[in-house]
Design an enzyme around this catalytic site. Structure first.
Site, mmCIF file in Angstrom:
data_model
loop_
_atom_site.group_PDB
_atom_site.id
_atom_site.type_symbol
_atom_site.label_atom_id
_atom_site.label_comp_id
_atom_site.label_asym_id
_atom_site.label_seq_id
_atom_site.Cartn_x
_atom_site.Cartn_y
_atom_site.Cartn_z
ATOM 1 N N GLN A 18 0.781 -1.240 0.000
ATOM 2 C CA GLN A 18 0.000 0.000 0.000
ATOM 3 C C GLN A 18 0.809 1.286 0.000
ATOM 4 O O GLN A 18 0.508 2.206 -0.767
ATOM 5 C CB GLN A 18 -0.967 0.036 1.199
ATOM 6 N N GLU A 139 1.041 -0.877 8.738
ATOM 7 C CA GLU A 139 0.231 0.319 8.987
ATOM 8 C C GLU A 139 0.126 0.646 10.469
ATOM 9 O O GLU A 139 0.472 1.746 10.910
ATOM 10 C CB GLU A 139 -1.162 0.119 8.387
ATOM 11 N N ASP A 168 0.394 3.969 5.936
ATOM 12 C CA ASP A 168 0.676 3.557 4.559
ATOM 13 C C ASP A 168 0.395 4.678 3.560
ATOM 14 O O ASP A 168 1.301 5.275 2.995
ATOM 15 C CB ASP A 168 -0.147 2.318 4.200
ATOM 16 N N GLY A 243 -8.158 21.099 19.242
ATOM 17 C CA GLY A 243 -7.818 22.452 18.805
ATOM 18 C C GLY A 243 -8.311 23.502 19.774
ATOM 19 O O GLY A 243 -8.701 23.198 20.904
ATOM 20 N N GLY A 244 -8.331 24.736 19.294
ATOM 21 C CA GLY A 244 -8.731 25.840 20.158
ATOM 22 C C GLY A 244 -10.225 25.910 20.422
ATOM 23 O O GLY A 244 -10.660 26.555 21.365
#
Length: 410
Positions: A18, A139, A168, A243-244
């Site tokens: 892959q 993977e 991959d 996140g924020g």
């Protein structure tokens, strides 16, 4: 027709499974002539996870569209001679064998650039130089060692792999970036160069925000995480946005495994959201009115939202949230994605004819270039282009081609 972006670029594709094939398929979609060199037995994924007997698997067909296939036994002397000629005629060579495998064939970087000083030689490996170099890479091993698994899952559960193939295919995208940069630099220098990409490194690059948070931990708990306790390493934080702006997947009716909508709560969205969930008083309540006030009680906030969303189907929840410009998205199952009309219209879910299986559905190119549109074509049958390449391009005779086949060279 306008030439494709990489038209005229010949890629010798010595990849399998892959990570490598995902990279060379992107190059093929961009217009490169990708010649997939396989052992006479073929890429192992032709036979893996088959849904139809004696037909190339979907695993193979979905990673090898728009390529040509030739077979070659590179362990034979004649095979090495032919490989030398293929290298001489190529702009790019890509491989993802185990460490040192190509060198042991006799094709070290020094030898390859001696054959063709202009070639870009790209290798995908599991790891960089060091104690992990000889580890076998898969993977989820790359996810485990690149920072993804330790930060994926819920706080009280085990580390989890992500469904996205960041080890991959994620590495394949990084390899393409390196290859394109090397081709561009060749325009100035006239020289090819070596490109190395490790799966662990690519996963780490995709997990950089977790390294950001690891350093922030030195200054105290991470307020945007829903976790109550923090040690000296970034914890698993469930579906937190990372996140924020806080986010979470909230349940919807009728409660199936993918009846969820992911909701982001921005400061500007709190007032309309509090009205939607039937709690308008929270917009002015000092204990809820500001982002700073809400941070310590994120779990309670999303519980209140879920009490509302769980009474409605996810598409109705989506419609109501979008009406107020609240960032959100439904959790789409693989079935919903493969049947999504908009993805088909955008060329992201495409139906491709195949000479043996009839048709298959695959993912189209996410790279949209106005002057280089992609027409997804079927993956090649094993050795389908032997005569075209060996006779038509390398100039071998028909009799030699027959002997190469009978002697097991192709």
């Amino acid at each position: 027709m306008t030439p494709k972006a990489l038209e005229g670029i010949r890629v010798l594709d010595m990849t399998h499974v892959q990570s490598g094939p995902s990279a060379t398929q992107l190059l093929a979609w961009l217009g490169a002539d990708v010649v997939k060199l396989e052992a006479p037995t073929g890429d192992i994924t032709r036979k893996q996870l088959r849904d139809l007997p004696d037909v190339d698997s979907l695993y193979f067909t979905m990673l090898n569209c728009n390529k040509r296939s030739i077979t070659l036994n590179t362990k034979t002397e004649r095979g090495k001679e032919i490989l030398t000629e293929l290298i001489r005629r190529s702009d790019v060579m890509v491989e993802n064998f185990g460490p040192g495998a190509i060198d042991r064939m006799g094709f070290t970087w020094d030898r390859v650039r001696e054959i063709n000083p202009r070639i870009v030689y790209a290798s995908i490996k599991g790891f960089g130089d060091g104690p992990y170099t000889g580890f076998k890479a898969y993977e989820v091993v790359a996810q485990a060692m690149g920072g993804s698994m330790s930060t994926t899952g819920f706080e009280d559960g085990p580390p989890l792999a992500t469904g996205a193939q960041i080890g991959d295919s994620g590495t394949g995208v990084h390899a393409v970036a390196g290859i394109l940069a090397a081709l561009l630099q060749r325009e100035r220098t006239g020289r090819g160069q070596r490109v190395n990409v490790a799966m662990q490194h690519a996963v780490l690059n995709l997990c950089r925000v977790k390294l950001r948070d690891q350093q922030r931990l030195a200054h105290g708990p991470l307020a945007e995480y829903p976790n109550e306790d923090f040690g000296d390493e970034v914890p698993r934080s469930g579906n937190a946005s990372g996140g924020g702006q806080p986010g979470w997947a909230v349940k919807c009716a009728p409660g199936g495994p993918n009846d969820y909508v992911y909701v982001i709560v921005q400061p500007v969205g709190w007032k309309p959201l509090s009205e939607l969930i039937g709690r308008p008083e929270l917009a002015e309540d000092p204990e809820w009115a500001t982002p700073e006030a809400r941070l310590p009680q994120l779990n309670k906030m999303f519980q209140l939202i879920e009490e509302w969303s769980s009474t409605l189907p996810k598409w109705e929840v989506l419609e109501r949230l979008n009406a107020h410009n609240i960032p959100c998205g439904p959790i789409l199952s693989t079935k919903e994605i493969i049947e999504d009309r908009s993805l088909a219209d955008n060329g992201m879910v495409v139906t491709v004819p195949h000479p043996e299986r009839g048709e298959f559905v695959t993912v189209g190119s996410p790279l949209k270039l106005s002057d280089s549109p992609v027409d997804v074509r079927s993956s090649p049958l094993l050795g389908e282009h032997n005569e075209e390449v060996y006779v038509g391009e390398l100039g071998l005779g028909d009799e030699e081609l027959r002997l190469l086949k009978s002697n097991g060279v192709i």
